[in-house]
Design an enzyme around this catalytic site. Structure first.
Site, PDB file in Angstrom:
ATOM      1  N   HIS A  72     -26.061 -43.612  78.804  1.00 28.31           N
ATOM      2  CA  HIS A  72     -25.009 -44.175  79.400  1.00 28.31           C
ATOM      3  C   HIS A  72     -24.405 -43.624  80.521  1.00 28.31           C
ATOM      4  CE1 HIS A  72     -24.131 -47.910  76.388  1.00 28.31           C
ATOM      5  NE2 HIS A  72     -25.305 -47.628  76.643  1.00 28.31           N
ATOM      6  N   TYR A 200     -14.242 -51.403  77.107  1.00 31.40           N
ATOM      7  CA  TYR A 200     -12.755 -51.027  76.754  1.00 31.40           C
ATOM      8  C   TYR A 200     -11.934 -52.097  77.198  1.00 31.40           C
ATOM      9  CZ  TYR A 200     -14.830 -46.805  75.136  1.00 31.40           C
ATOM     10  OH  TYR A 200     -15.493 -45.518  74.498  1.00 31.40           O
ATOM     11  N   PRO A 292     -10.384 -43.136  67.064  1.00 31.97           N
ATOM     12  CA  PRO A 292     -11.682 -43.329  67.689  1.00 31.97           C
ATOM     13  C   PRO A 292     -11.490 -43.664  69.060  1.00 31.97           C
ATOM     14  CG  PRO A 292     -11.008 -45.118  66.245  1.00 31.97           C
ATOM     15  CD  PRO A 292     -10.047 -44.281  66.111  1.00 31.97           C
ATOM     16  N   LYS A 296     -14.150 -39.053  70.253  1.00 31.98           N
ATOM     17  CA  LYS A 296     -14.190 -37.615  70.270  1.00 31.98           C
ATOM     18  C   LYS A 296     -14.295 -36.879  68.983  1.00 31.98           C
ATOM     19  CE  LYS A 296     -13.594 -36.837  74.381  1.00 31.98           C
ATOM     20  NZ  LYS A 296     -14.676 -37.101  75.169  1.00 31.98           N
ATOM     21  N   TYR A 384     -13.889 -37.949  79.133  1.00 34.88           N
ATOM     22  CA  TYR A 384     -14.799 -38.852  78.334  1.00 34.88           C
ATOM     23  C   TYR A 384     -16.149 -38.221  78.105  1.00 34.88           C
ATOM     24  CZ  TYR A 384     -16.804 -43.292  76.743  1.00 34.88           C
ATOM     25  OH  TYR A 384     -17.074 -44.203  75.943  1.00 34.88           O
TER      26      TYR A 384
HETATM   27  C1  PHB Z   1     -19.001 -46.397  68.694  1.00 32.38           C
HETATM   28  O1  PHB Z   1     -20.305 -46.675  69.179  1.00 32.38           O
HETATM   29  O2  PHB Z   1     -18.893 -46.518  67.651  1.00 32.38           O
HETATM   30  C2  PHB Z   1     -17.737 -45.928  69.597  1.00 32.38           C
HETATM   31  C3  PHB Z   1     -18.109 -45.755  70.864  1.00 32.38           C
HETATM   32  C4  PHB Z   1     -17.041 -45.295  71.709  1.00 32.38           C
HETATM   33  C5  PHB Z   1     -15.950 -45.366  71.090  1.00 32.38           C
HETATM   34  C6  PHB Z   1     -15.508 -45.567  69.659  1.00 32.38           C
HETATM   35  C7  PHB Z   1     -16.767 -45.845  69.141  1.00 32.38           C
HETATM   36  O3  PHB Z   1     -14.777 -45.176  72.093  1.00 32.38           O
END
Ligand code: PHB
Ligand code: APR
Length: 391
Positions: A72, A200, A292, A296, A384
């Protein structure tokens, strides 16, 4: 049994350390309380920073990842009825990889076992001692028998609920804790991802995240009360809430399908200091956990191990023990930066139960500040995609 490094825990931290030590000819034994099928199927997060993938590549554990991971270059922030893309790769020159933690764990187990590194599954460590003496000892139970492993050093890679952190004398240990008043209800669904990048979403009903595991499997999360029971949510309710929180956007429709797994995760930030006591080193979740939102957790486990393996290699190859002193402080600089980022992403995107209308407006304004400024986007993108392992 004696080994140079006794590793407790076969999560990403313990398994990566085992691999890195083996590649340098340093002996180790991994003790894991759970069975191999259990650790290989435990569903966790799934985003790897570029630096984590580079280390997996250097250690010869990324072949399947390159075939199966989804690469990504950006994410979207969705709020106030709008979508704002953050072009991570344009801003940082780096990428992130979607690849489930249990896939990373499977690849690490295969690499270690193929090289003859002993991983004892269903071997539960019950006590560690000798941390301040000449040699360390791990007592554990395996196949119904009490056993003892002696070692020069112990790597406490036994996760947040392990035994190693508590072996540091309480008068020396400081735990920094923050518990959030919400959790995440996470689902896996047989549904193609709603969008080919992560979404998000901040909504008055709470946060939602649209992520994925493959071109046919979606992973979605919604903010729920911390003590929520996943069974209280029917599949229809989950999809309806995801649709509400995503909002209506031209050219974007929620992709739905059969929900194959659902569970609630609590949200917590925790850091243990120090990360070393005598012959014991803590690494990964045994020393720290993050909410989460910033993805990280697994990446911090990997960066801790990078620093720890360097210290152990310097000792065994050059008789230089100086990096043992700097192990904790070096890791903690990065851990606190990741703590801040995870807290920031969490507080910017979630509904606090006691938030006032002022708080909600301020939160949306903060998202505009980040999303509409190149400086703001860059700050988010740099964190990120992952900060350097050593800083
Ligand atoms: C996930 O794919 O489980 C995942 C991805 C990004 C995040 C949290 C979890 O910020
Ligand atoms: N004896 C042996 N093994 C133990 C013991 C014990 N007493 N206690 C815990 N373990 C094992 C657990 O069963 C687990 O497999 O230690 C392992 C710790 O692994 P993880 O929890 O995956 O921790 P870590 O390797 O630090 O990886 C951190 O995991 O929780 C996620 O979000 C977190 O992505 C991050 C990653």
């Amino acid at each position: 049994m004696h080994t140079q490094v006794g590793i407790i825990g076969a999560g990403p931290a313990g398994l990566l350390l085992a691999r890195m030590l083996h590649l340098q000819g340093i002996s180790c034994v991994v003790l894991e309380s759970r069975s191999r099928p259990y650790v290989e199927s435990r569903i966790r997060a799934g985003l790897l920073e570029q630096g984590s993938v580079d280390l997996l590549t250097e250690t010869g554990m990324a072949d399947r990842l390159y075939k199966e991971a989804m690469v990504h270059e950006g994410i979207e922030l969705v709020f106030d009825g709008q979508r704002h893309r953050i072009d991570i790769t344009a801003l940082t020159g780096r990428k992130v990889y979607i690849y489930g933690q249990q896939e990373v764990v499977k690849d690490m187990i295969v690499a270690n076992l193929a090289a003859g590194v002993p991983i004892l599954f269903e071997a539960q460590a019950s006590e560690i001692s000798g941390l301040e003496g000449e040699r360390a000892t791990i007592r554990y139970t395996h196949e119904g028998k009490e056993e003892v492993l002696t070692c020069d050093y112990i790597a406490g890679c036994d996760g947040f609920h392990g035994i190693c952190r508590d072996a540091i004398p309480p008068q020396l240990m400081r735990g920094h804790d923050r518990i959030y008043p919400f959790g995440w209800l996470g689902i896996l669904a047989d549904a193609p991802p709603t969008k080919d990048e992560l979404l998000y979403c901040r909504h008055d009903n709470g946060f939602a995240l649209f992520t994925m595991r493959s071109p046919t499997v979606s992973r979605c999360y919604i903010q729920v009360p911390p003590d929520e029971n996943a069974e209280n949510w029917s599949d229809d309710q989950i999809w309806s809430e995801l649709e509400t929180r995503l909002g209506k956007h031209e050219g974007l429709t929620l992709s739905t399908g059969k929900i194959t797994q659902k569970s609630v995760t609590a949200m917590r930030s925790y850091v243990a200091e120090p990360m070393r006591h005598g012959r014991l080193f803590l690494a990964g979740d045994s020393a720290h956990i993050v909410p989460p939102t910033g993805a990280k957790g697994m990446n911090l486990a990997i960066s801790d191990i990078y620093v720890l393996s360097k210290a152990l290699v310097a000792f065994y190859k050059k008789n230089d023990a100086s990096l043992f002193e700097t192990y904790g402080p070096t890791c903690l600089r990065r851990i606190w930066r990741a703590q801040h980022f995870s807290w920031w992403m969490t507080s910017m995107l979630h509904n606090l139960p006691d938030a006032s209308p002022f708080d909600a407006k301020r939160q949306v304004a903060e998202l505009y500040t980040i999303a509409t400024s190149k400086a703001g986007q860059t700050l988010l993108a740099e964190n990120y995609v992952g900060l350097p392992f050593e800083m």
